[in-house]
Scaffold this motif. Sequence first.
Motif, short mmCIF file in Angstrom:
data_model
loop_
_atom_site.label_atom_id
_atom_site.label_comp_id
_atom_site.label_asym_id
_atom_site.label_seq_id
_atom_site.Cartn_x
_atom_site.Cartn_y
_atom_site.Cartn_z
N GLN A 88 0.83 -1.21 0.00
CA GLN A 88 0.00 0.00 0.00
C GLN A 88 0.86 1.26 0.00
N LEU A 89 1.93 1.25 0.78
CA LEU A 89 2.83 2.41 0.79
C LEU A 89 3.48 2.62 -0.57
N GLU A 105 0.90 4.33 -2.74
CA GLU A 105 0.57 5.68 -2.30
C GLU A 105 1.73 6.66 -2.51
N SER A 106 2.95 6.16 -2.51
CA SER A 106 4.13 7.03 -2.64
C SER A 106 4.76 6.97 -4.02
N ILE A 142 1.54 7.56 3.38
CA ILE A 142 0.10 7.57 3.17
C ILE A 142 -0.28 9.01 3.46
N ALA A 180 2.17 6.95 8.47
CA ALA A 180 1.51 5.82 7.81
C ALA A 180 1.11 4.76 8.83
N TYR A 223 -1.90 5.91 10.80
CA TYR A 223 -3.11 5.80 9.98
C TYR A 223 -3.56 4.34 9.92
N TRP A 224 -2.61 3.45 9.68
CA TRP A 224 -2.89 2.00 9.62
C TRP A 224 -3.55 1.54 10.92
N VAL A 237 -7.48 1.93 3.27
CA VAL A 237 -6.41 2.89 3.00
C VAL A 237 -6.90 4.01 2.11
N ASN A 238 -7.63 3.65 1.07
CA ASN A 238 -7.96 4.59 -0.01
C ASN A 238 -9.38 5.14 0.05
N ARG A 244 -1.76 -1.90 -6.85
CA ARG A 244 -1.58 -2.35 -5.45
C ARG A 244 -1.40 -3.87 -5.43
#
Length: 244
Positions: A35-36, A39-40, A78, A114, A117-118, A139-140, A149
């Motif tokens: 996921q990171l 997102e990055s 994130i 991140a 948030y997780w 996440v999104n 992803r």
Amino acid sequence: MSQAAIITSIGDTLGNVLDSYAINTRFRIVHFLAQLAHESDGFCTTQEYASGAAYEGRRDLGNTQPGDGRRFKGRGLIQLTGRANYHTLGGKLGVDLEANPEMAAEPKMSLRIACEYWKSRKINPPADNDDLITVTKLVNGGLNGLDQRRDYLVKAKAALARLEATGVARDTSNADHPVLRRGSRGPEVADLQARLRAAGLPVGVDGDFGPATELAVMRFQSDKRLAADGIVGPATWAALPKGP
């Protein structure tokens, strides 16, 4: 900051930070990293490429002052967006991100953001189930970029498997526990077998990870709702009874 610089910076503390948030099992780690990566932009940036002007006047984000849109643009692995979110996350991390929003783009801080948030979204349970759809939604907020992803998840799993195969990947909660699989031998295997017996599984303690031990491991993993792959990695060690 370059991709290499970002990866090097977060790599220095990755294991300890993830462990502090209980992101320390095979599935949790690979889902988090996948996921990171998305997102990055493949760890190429810790802030959104846009200026943030689109967030100007967004009271739902706490952007009530002139210039808040740009000032509190998306930053982090994130992305953290909006004055209100900078204030809240900064409070959880013990830093004043509202007064110093650029700090959120620093790689090590980005990693902690991140993780917070997780944790706040309770993403570890669906990661434990290897549930990419639910993880992505949490996440999104939707399924944007799902194919990418998924690709990153496949790559993360392959990379971790290579590390485990060479014995590099170890339980982050106890560095004395190597990854074990069929063919492993030695006192670590005997320790594993003793723990399996303590868990009620009839296996001999001979220090040889053969078919019977593999079957016992798979039964144990299935009972604990872990991936029943017969490989004793961080998640399995953590679930086993403590040794004598």
